[in-house]
Design a protein around this motif. Sequence first.
Motif, short mmCIF file in Angstrom:
data_model
loop_
_atom_site.label_atom_id
_atom_site.label_comp_id
_atom_site.label_asym_id
_atom_site.label_seq_id
_atom_site.Cartn_x
_atom_site.Cartn_y
_atom_site.Cartn_z
N GLN A 60 -5.42 2.43 0.96
CA GLN A 60 -5.51 3.79 0.43
C GLN A 60 -6.73 4.49 1.03
OE1 GLN A 60 -2.84 4.48 -1.28
NE2 GLN A 60 -2.28 2.32 -1.25
N ALA B 242 -5.72 -1.52 -2.49
CA ALA B 242 -6.64 -0.40 -2.30
C ALA B 242 -7.12 -0.28 -0.86
CB ALA B 242 -7.83 -0.53 -3.24
N PRO C 125 -5.60 6.22 -6.11
CA PRO C 125 -6.95 6.21 -5.52
C PRO C 125 -7.52 4.80 -5.44
CG PRO C 125 -6.73 7.97 -7.13
CD PRO C 125 -5.49 7.14 -7.24
N ALA C 126 -8.19 4.52 -4.34
CA ALA C 126 -8.73 3.17 -4.13
C ALA C 126 -9.68 2.77 -5.24
CB ALA C 126 -9.44 3.11 -2.78
N ARG D 266 0.68 4.21 -4.41
CA ARG D 266 -0.30 5.16 -3.89
C ARG D 266 -1.17 5.69 -5.02
NH1 ARG D 266 0.08 6.42 1.24
NH2 ARG D 266 1.96 5.95 2.44
N HIS E 115 -10.14 6.13 1.27
CA HIS E 115 -11.34 6.07 0.44
C HIS E 115 -12.03 7.43 0.48
CE1 HIS E 115 -10.30 1.94 0.65
NE2 HIS E 115 -11.41 1.50 0.11
N GLY F 292 0.79 -1.22 0.00
CA GLY F 292 0.00 0.00 0.00
C GLY F 292 0.82 1.27 0.00
N SER F 293 1.99 1.23 0.63
CA SER F 293 2.82 2.43 0.72
C SER F 293 3.64 2.67 -0.55
CB SER F 293 3.78 2.33 1.91
OG SER F 293 4.62 1.20 1.78
#
Length: 207
Positions: free
Chosen positions: A75, A72, A31-32, A29, A77, A25-26
Amino acid sequence: MADTSALLAYRDDGPLATVAGRILGSTLRLPAVLLTVTGAVPLVVVLAANDGINELALGLATGWFVLLAGIASAQPHTGSLGWLVPPMLRAVEYGYLLRITVLSEPNAVPVCFALLAVLAYHHYDIVYRLRHQQISPPMWVGALGGGWDGRLLAAYVFAVAGGLREAMATAAVVLAAVYLVESTVGWLRFSQAQRPALYEDEQDEDE
């Protein structure tokens, strides 16, 4: 705009999606909603384009979706489209389970609908517990259910190896018992916690 923490709970992530989000996740990056759509498109194409199960193509597409939609989960939401992610996960999960059943074991469709009804109840319960109790079901409930990610992968494995009907029937019975009992206990506790305050108000009115 929906509360971000609530949207994350609505996702109903399993261990695999959670791990993917924590590890990657890091580094990715985005948008979900974009990650979820990008993961879903190949899966939808593979499911729609075949009259039978192409094991390799479906396996790759399923893994791709689990990976990107799992990332996602880490990230935010947020934004005007952030609220779309949980409904998209539900649409993919329900559609996947039904389509893979039709392709591999058409006679198991009634069992698939039973499982979908159980899952719909669980997802409905998550929404209304957060709305009225401000809490979500315990983490062990989601872990036991495998999350949307675990259920997709399990359906793929049983569709390819055989035994999808039996696996869905077992999952429907076990999850129905777990979700119904735990949900009933949770709502009864909430109701009992609210009742004393209601009685005190009624006593004051009577006086």
